[in-house]
Design a protein around this motif. Structure first.
Motif, PDB file in Angstrom:
ATOM      1  N   ILE A  33       0.858  -1.177   0.000  1.00 39.04           N
ATOM      2  CA  ILE A  33       0.000   0.000   0.000  1.00 39.04           C
ATOM      3  C   ILE A  33       0.895   1.228   0.000  1.00 39.04           C
ATOM      4  CG2 ILE A  33      -1.759   1.277   1.288  1.00 39.04           C
ATOM      5  CD1 ILE A  33      -2.610  -1.392   2.536  1.00 39.04           C
TER       6      ILE A  33
ATOM      7  N   PRO B  58       2.418   4.321   1.044  1.00 35.85           N
ATOM      8  CA  PRO B  58       2.316   5.012   2.330  1.00 35.85           C
ATOM      9  C   PRO B  58       1.879   6.462   2.158  1.00 35.85           C
ATOM     10  CG  PRO B  58       4.415   3.850   2.114  1.00 35.85           C
ATOM     11  CD  PRO B  58       3.791   3.885   0.762  1.00 35.85           C
TER      12      PRO B  58
ATOM     13  N   PHE C 106      -1.772  11.242   7.156  1.00 39.91           N
ATOM     14  CA  PHE C 106      -1.657  10.121   8.084  1.00 39.91           C
ATOM     15  C   PHE C 106      -1.564  10.686   9.499  1.00 39.91           C
ATOM     16  CE2 PHE C 106       0.453   6.330   9.956  1.00 39.91           C
ATOM     17  CZ  PHE C 106      -0.402   5.355   9.472  1.00 39.91           C
TER      18      PHE C 106
ATOM     19  N   ILE D 221       3.685  -0.110   4.129  1.00 40.49           N
ATOM     20  CA  ILE D 221       2.492  -0.800   4.624  1.00 40.49           C
ATOM     21  C   ILE D 221       2.280  -1.995   3.710  1.00 40.49           C
ATOM     22  CG2 ILE D 221       0.024  -0.642   5.133  1.00 40.49           C
ATOM     23  CD1 ILE D 221       0.341   2.356   5.458  1.00 40.49           C
TER      24      ILE D 221
ATOM     25  N   GLN E 166       0.204  -5.416   2.659  1.00 37.47           N
ATOM     26  CA  GLN E 166      -1.062  -6.145   2.768  1.00 37.47           C
ATOM     27  C   GLN E 166      -0.745  -7.632   2.854  1.00 37.47           C
ATOM     28  OE1 GLN E 166      -4.434  -4.669   2.570  1.00 37.47           O
ATOM     29  NE2 GLN E 166      -4.726  -6.653   3.565  1.00 37.47           N
TER      30      GLN E 166
ATOM     31  N   ILE F 120      -2.590  -6.069   7.987  1.00 39.04           N
ATOM     32  CA  ILE F 120      -1.471  -5.333   7.402  1.00 39.04           C
ATOM     33  C   ILE F 120      -0.268  -5.377   8.337  1.00 39.04           C
ATOM     34  CG2 ILE F 120      -2.925  -3.791   6.032  1.00 39.04           C
ATOM     35  CD1 ILE F 120      -2.454  -1.606   8.149  1.00 39.04           C
TER      36      ILE F 120
ATOM     37  N   TYR G  66       2.123   4.451  14.488  1.00 36.41           N
ATOM     38  CA  TYR G  66       1.671   4.245  13.115  1.00 36.41           C
ATOM     39  C   TYR G  66       0.518   3.246  13.069  1.00 36.41           C
ATOM     40  CZ  TYR G  66       6.004   6.494  11.448  1.00 36.41           C
ATOM     41  OH  TYR G  66       7.025   7.383  11.185  1.00 36.41           O
TER      42      TYR G  66
ATOM     43  N   ALA H  30      -3.109   3.946  11.544  1.00 32.40           N
ATOM     44  CA  ALA H  30      -3.567   3.121  10.420  1.00 32.40           C
ATOM     45  C   ALA H  30      -4.929   2.505  10.703  1.00 32.40           C
ATOM     46  CB  ALA H  30      -2.541   2.034  10.115  1.00 32.40           C
ATOM     47  N   GLU H  31      -5.112   1.992  11.908  1.00 35.07           N
ATOM     48  CA  GLU H  31      -6.401   1.389  12.241  1.00 35.07           C
ATOM     49  C   GLU H  31      -7.478   2.464  12.349  1.00 35.07           C
ATOM     50  OE1 GLU H  31      -6.146  -1.246  15.556  1.00 35.07           O
ATOM     51  OE2 GLU H  31      -4.878  -2.691  14.476  1.00 35.07           O
TER      52      GLU H  31
ATOM     53  N   ASP I 231      -8.731   3.236   8.998  1.00 31.80           N
ATOM     54  CA  ASP I 231      -9.291   2.062   8.307  1.00 31.80           C
ATOM     55  C   ASP I 231      -8.385   1.514   7.202  1.00 31.80           C
ATOM     56  OD1 ASP I 231     -11.642   2.046   9.878  1.00 31.80           O
ATOM     57  OD2 ASP I 231     -12.589   3.541   8.577  1.00 31.80           O
ATOM     58  N   TYR I 232      -7.083   1.562   7.427  1.00 30.82           N
ATOM     59  CA  TYR I 232      -6.182   0.895   6.489  1.00 30.82           C
ATOM     60  C   TYR I 232      -6.242  -0.621   6.661  1.00 30.82           C
ATOM     61  CZ  TYR I 232      -3.863   5.040   4.652  1.00 30.82           C
ATOM     62  OH  TYR I 232      -3.595   6.218   3.981  1.00 30.82           O
TER      63      TYR I 232
END
Length: 236
Positions: free
Chosen positions: A77, A79, A85, A103, A105, A111, A139, A143-144, A147-148
């Motif tokens: 993904i 960044p 961010f 990041i 997947q 992730i 990070y 990210a959570e 909604d990554y």
């Protein structure tokens, strides 16, 4: 109360055994100290490492140089920058920011977040580990929040220059317009523990809100340098 904007890496300073409240206060209010310079070449090498990983992923099925130990990597993904961010922490009126290097997947829909370090893993790097652990967990929280995906793995990826005489003498090292330098890669998993962030938010807020800088840590080298500058300019 003024919003405290702080990067996940700077938040990690509070976790160091030799943390200095005075330096933290000064950097938050003055943005930087006069003798703090980070050579841009390291950022360039980190960015190049990211491009190498992405290029490998585009050509092959899987990840390069041992990243598969984090799980089956199915995609990279791109960044985001620190401009997007970021995450608000309303309880402490903190805006936590960051800019992850990578990041990944994973096949299980989670992730992995990685951070590149252009350095040998030495005792000096080990002393920086508390900062890096907080940085990566910060990070993960961002990210959570954005909604990554669910974060399942964190890791530091050290790119160490290979500079021995044998490598330097190899014909492939020399090119028409210069030379190449290989890097060896080592991966250091980092524990995922978002709970560590809460007390650091609280402490950062407490120090930032002080009306004047607190006393420095005894034997803090940065404080010593700053006091020397102040003395030389007649400000001490």
């Amino acid at each position: 109360m003024r919003t405290l904007v702080i990067s996940a890496k700077d938040l990690g300073e509070l976790a160091k055994p030799d943390f200095c409240s005075r330096c933290f206060w000064l950097k938050r209010h003055a943005r930087s100290l006069p003798f703090q310079i980070f050579p841009g070449i390291f950022s360039s090498i980190d960015a190049y490492t990211k491009k190498v990983v992405h290029a490998w992923m585009d050509r092959n099925d899987g990840a390069p140089f041992g990243l598969e130990q984090l799980g089956k990597v199915v995609d990279c993904i791109d960044p985001p920058s620190h401009h997007t961010f970021r995450m608000e922490v309303p309880r402490y009126d903190i805006l936590l920011t960051g800019e992850p290097d990578g990041i990944l997947q994973l096949a299980d829909d989670s992730i992995a977040i990685i951070d590149y370090k252009t350095a040998r893993f030495t005792p000096a790097q080990d002393e920086m580990m508390p900062i890096y652990v907080v940085q990566l967990n910060g990070y993960a929280a961002i990210a959570e929040h954005l909604d990554y995906g669910k974060v399942s793995k964190l890791a530091l990826v050290y790119a160490e220059p290979v500079t021995d005489e044998e490598t330097a003498s190899q014909p492939e090292t020399h090119t028409e317009d210069g030379f190449t330098m290989p890097f060896s890669i080592s991966i250091h998993p980092v524990e995922l523990d978002l709970g560590m962030l809460e007390p650091l938010y609280r402490r950062a807020r407490e120090i930032y809100d002080l009306p004047e800088p607190p006393d420095g840590r005894t034997e803090c080298e940065d404080c010593r340098r700053l006091d020397t500058l102040m003395h030389l300019t007649g400000r001490a």
